[in-house]
Design an enzyme around this catalytic site. Structure first.
Site, mmCIF file in Angstrom:
data_model
loop_
_atom_site.group_PDB
_atom_site.id
_atom_site.type_symbol
_atom_site.label_atom_id
_atom_site.label_comp_id
_atom_site.label_asym_id
_atom_site.label_seq_id
_atom_site.Cartn_x
_atom_site.Cartn_y
_atom_site.Cartn_z
ATOM 1 N N GLY A 170 20.946 -16.855 57.534
ATOM 2 C CA GLY A 170 21.374 -16.550 58.901
ATOM 3 C C GLY A 170 21.797 -17.803 59.650
ATOM 4 N N ASP A 171 21.010 -18.858 59.506
ATOM 5 C CA ASP A 171 21.340 -20.115 60.179
ATOM 6 C C ASP A 171 22.628 -20.716 59.644
ATOM 7 O OD1 ASP A 171 18.999 -20.907 62.011
ATOM 8 O OD2 ASP A 171 17.971 -20.329 60.186
ATOM 9 N N THR A 172 22.757 -20.752 58.320
ATOM 10 C CA THR A 172 23.929 -21.414 57.757
ATOM 11 C C THR A 172 25.206 -20.607 57.986
ATOM 12 O OG1 THR A 172 23.315 -20.503 55.586
ATOM 13 C CG2 THR A 172 22.656 -22.756 56.065
ATOM 14 N N ALA A 175 26.180 -21.402 61.552
ATOM 15 C CA ALA A 175 26.759 -22.746 61.605
ATOM 16 C C ALA A 175 28.158 -22.776 61.004
ATOM 17 C CB ALA A 175 25.851 -23.717 60.864
#
Length: 399
Positions: A170-172, A175
């Site tokens: 989810g974070d990557t 980003a």
């Protein structure tokens, strides 16, 4: 350490990275890999928690996410530190931040204020739910975005609770979409001179890669469920067991499946009404997977691999990091490189990606070994501080 010449596509671009952990820093890593000068603002003292994240006795994940960056410390919780950050941002092309919405505004660093002094500034904002909407002020982590965006519900075995990937997808994803937004905004700025704000939410980044999940429900009333190692209706495409380990085969195309049947020594499978078409194979997916698994169980991975190559069938081993380091294709394409780091000596890590034919991305600078490693360099370069002024602000606790 001598740094290689910077020929990256974003050479000459200055990025200020604020925030910590994954989404904002991964955006900064991608921009830095493409040649941008990334100035990471860390809190005085321990700095980014990512410095101590990762598996193993020695935490080396930081060496990847903080490569190609310079570190300064700045106490953003006091007005004096906020004023110093504002001065740095005036000299920047891009600001990357992943604080909870409203934090920049509370610090007097709202986009409106920043654009007064730097109208061309591009501000990439990453958060759990976005800058607007009823959930915007909630705390958000990557896993929560994966759950809300639909990812977690469909990952795992059908008879078990929702699972997760072994990385912070989810974070990557957030980003990566933030980085795409920065590149598009740079093109807009080149034409108009205008900066702008890029609002990326964790859950919406996940939603973008959910394929037909929403329209399948809207039009057909179908809710996708957990299906383990398969994609329902797409067959054969699974991990099968050989004598010595797992092996992935993707034969979910009529022509490819016909070749797979030949490789198995069972060409009649491709003519069977149960397997001859895409829809038929999907309806008989479990039975077909069992047939293929019965066949692969009689062979080694090397033997199956040789047959897949001979019959031109997409297939391959299920790699671990050890397999990657030993694989000749990884070596030939330099997908993994060995670099000299300040903190850990020689270290292997993934290379910069994607590849460029004229302005290749790459590793140029080792991750900062401690917060504020480049204080003197950056504050002197951008704000004109001498040693006495830097020492004064450090003693006051502002940097």
């Amino acid at each position: 350490m001598t740094e290689p010449q910077n020929n990256g596509a974003l050479a000459g671009l200055r990025v200020v990275e604020m925030g910590q952990l994954l989404a904002g820093p991964f955006c900064g890593q991608l921009l830095g890999d493409m040649g941008a000068d990334v100035i990471k603002i860390e809190a005085p003292g321990k700095g980014d928690p990512m410095r101590v994240w990762g598996l193993g006795e020695e935490k080396v994940q930081w060496e990847v996410i903080a490569r190609n960056k310079r570190s300064v410390t700045c106490n953003l919780r006091v007005p004096e530190g906020q004023a110093i950050a504002a001065e740095l941002i005036k000299k920047a092309d891009v600001l990357v931040e992943n604080f909870k919405p409203g934090t920049l505004e509370k610090w007097g660093l709202s986009p409106e204020e920043l654009h007064k002094h730097n109208p061309g500034l591009i501000i990439a904002r990453m958060s759990g739910y976005g800058q607007t909407g009823p959930y915007s002020k909630r705390a958000g982590f990557g896993g929560i975005g994966e759950a809300m965006g639909g990812w977690r519900y469909i990952v795992g075995e059908p008879d078990r609770a929702p699972s997760r990937m072994g990385v912070s997808i989810g974070d990557t994803l957030c980003a990566t979409y933030g980085t795409m937004g920065v590149l598009a905004a740079l093109h807009h700025r080149e034409k108009t001179g205008e900066g702008q704000v890029i609002d990326t939410a964790l859950y919406e980044a996940v939603l973008q890669v959910m394929e037909g999940l929403v329209p399948e429900y809207d039009y057909n009333g179908v809710i996708r469920e957990r299906s383990g190692s398969i994609l329902p209706g797409i067959a054969p495409s699974n991990v099968y067991s050989c004598k010595d380990g797992p092996f992935m085969i993707g034969g979910n195309n009529d022509a490819i499946f016909a070749r797979l049947a030949q490789a198995m020594g069972q060409p009649e499978l491709a003519e069977s009404p149960k397997y001859a078409t895409h829809l038929a194979r999907g309806e008989n997916q479990t039975e077909l997977d069992n047939l293929i698994n019965k066949w692969t169980a009689t062979l080694t991975m090397d033997e199956v691999d040789a047959l897949m190559i001979e019959y031109s069938i997409p297939a391959g081993r299920v790699y671990t990091a050890k397999d990657m380091l030993e694989d000749p294709h990884f070596k030939e394409r330099e997908a993994i490189i060995e670099v000299e780091t300040e903190g850990r000596g020689k270290l292997k890590m993934q290379n910069a990606f994607p590849r460029f034919s004229k302005s290749q991305s790459g590793f140029r600078k080792s991750a900062p070994t401690h917060p504020g490693q480049h204080n003197a360099e950056i504050f002197g370069e951008l704000l004109g501080w001498d040693e006495q002024e830097l020492a004064k602000h450090q003693a006051e606790g502002f940097v």
